[in-house]
Design an enzyme around this catalytic site. Sequence first.
Site, PDB file in Angstrom:
ATOM      1  N   SER A   1      -4.483  -2.959   7.395  1.00 47.98           N
ATOM      2  CA  SER A   1      -5.076  -1.815   6.705  1.00 47.98           C
ATOM      3  C   SER A   1      -6.412  -2.147   6.059  1.00 47.98           C
ATOM      4  O   SER A   1      -7.141  -1.243   5.664  1.00 47.98           O
ATOM      5  CB  SER A   1      -4.108  -1.275   5.647  1.00 47.98           C
ATOM      6  OG  SER A   1      -3.960  -2.200   4.600  1.00 47.98           O
TER       7      SER A   1
ATOM      8  N   LYS B   1      -5.344  -2.901  -1.318  1.00 45.44           N
ATOM      9  CA  LYS B   1      -6.174  -1.731  -1.003  1.00 45.44           C
ATOM     10  C   LYS B   1      -7.412  -1.726  -1.904  1.00 45.44           C
ATOM     11  O   LYS B   1      -7.494  -2.453  -2.887  1.00 45.44           O
ATOM     12  CB  LYS B   1      -5.384  -0.436  -1.244  1.00 45.44           C
ATOM     13  CG  LYS B   1      -4.198  -0.229  -0.322  1.00 45.44           C
ATOM     14  CD  LYS B   1      -4.628   0.175   1.080  1.00 45.44           C
ATOM     15  CE  LYS B   1      -3.396   0.413   1.956  1.00 45.44           C
ATOM     16  NZ  LYS B   1      -2.589  -0.837   2.138  1.00 45.44           N
TER      17      LYS B   1
END
Lengths: 221, 221
Positions: free
Chosen positions: B124, B161
């Site tokens: 990701s 993230k």
Amino acid sequence: MTPKTPPGQTRHRVYHFVRKRLLEGRPPTVREVQAAFGFRSVQTARAHLETLVSEGKLIKEASKARGYRLPEVGQLPAPALVPLLGQVQAGTLTTAVEDPEGYVAVQYRHGQETLFALRVRGRSMTGAGILPGDVVIVRQQPSADPGDIVVAMVDDEATVKRLRVRKNRVELHPENPHFKPIVPETGDLVLLGKVIEVRRYLENIPALAFIHGGHADLFAG
Amino acid sequence: MTPKTPPGQTRHRVYHFVRKRLLEGRPPTVREVQAAFGFRSVQTARAHLETLVSEGKLIKEASKARGYRLPEVGQLPAPALVPLLGQVQAGTLTTAVEDPEGYVAVQYRHGQETLFALRVRGRSMTGAGILPGDVVIVRQQPSADPGDIVVAMVDDEATVKRLRVRKNRVELHPENPHFKPIVPETGDLVLLGKVIEVRRYLENIPALAFIHGGHADLFAG
DNA sequence: TTGCATAGCATACAAATGTATGCTATAGTT
DNA sequence: AACTATAGCATACATTTGTATGCTATGCAA
């Protein structure tokens, strides 16, 4: 009399004190432990230390000054400082090594290999997750295998690319569609070494250890 | 009599011997230097050491056993071992810290901050040059700034993230078009810390220092 | 030559540091 | 109470280790 602490409590703190000092590279004396905890007798400190040894949490070189050690499984490889080179351009690598930008600590060293570090410029390897400003740790070696990410001299400048073999020729491939592979003339490729680690510092400058002027060198031993 | 070596030559080797030992965390005694070079007199070793001190290439704690040190500009922060955590899932971070996968050496430590390391899973964050298998070094902190790459607990699992603020709400953004941003309910976000370094080991496993069982802990002091 | 600096040796001494022995006090156990 | 274990203290001693002084030998420059 000094109040007694619950069993093990003080000893646990002694262990951490010694461990901290050892990781700092400054093994403590028994008396330094004594002072750190305010014991009025050397023997109190020594008793804790000896207990820790008998518990296997420390080891020691008997009768030696500052002889307590951490019992690493195997042996913790000494952190080595490898030079972080700025501009590697004309001339040999050795000349660049003499004036490093700083030093980076690495935690492994297998034998006699020679390591150095380079700061990456350009976006030619972003596809491999190597961004501008990243630091690559390089092991100096005269050859490499296909697929390895290597550092080579091209047009008098060090460049980081992936080594490929096409039609029996060695090629240096970027990992970025905007860049073209480099196909050096046979015998024209000067390989500096193989990239064995990539680092990216997201905050301020890392602790580059600027060792006292001119006396640090390529750390290979 | 033992042959004399050219000026400075031997001393240079003495310097490197001492330096090596200091980087290993085992400061040598004068007599160990003597033995290492086969001097027949302690004083010969000591003369070299004192000269190195007067040249500023070493410093020393006078009259202390094994008192020679490297004169780092500022002070080389002690390499700290931070725990490399495997699976950070349910429960608090503290529980995961108790059973680390190993330890990674970092070279900085500002004050009392708590660091740990995580191995990245998933793709990701490839857009930020963070690939699966990379190791991120994290500073534990309860808040972060927009734009920071952070580690947060989402669905009982740690995730890496980038922190964004949209419409007055905190969001966790991947850097990969195939993934969707995470928009946690207000007050539902558990921030573990901020990523301050990314590492990728391209060769074998790095020297993970497996400290003696159960007695190593989060190194924050 | 003389003078001076550096490399090295030999020996003695003093300070730092590890080690040993015996003691008191508290808490828990039988 | 008697026994045992642990924490801590006090003191003495032995080893390790840093320090000081004086010496010889070689090379270099004035």
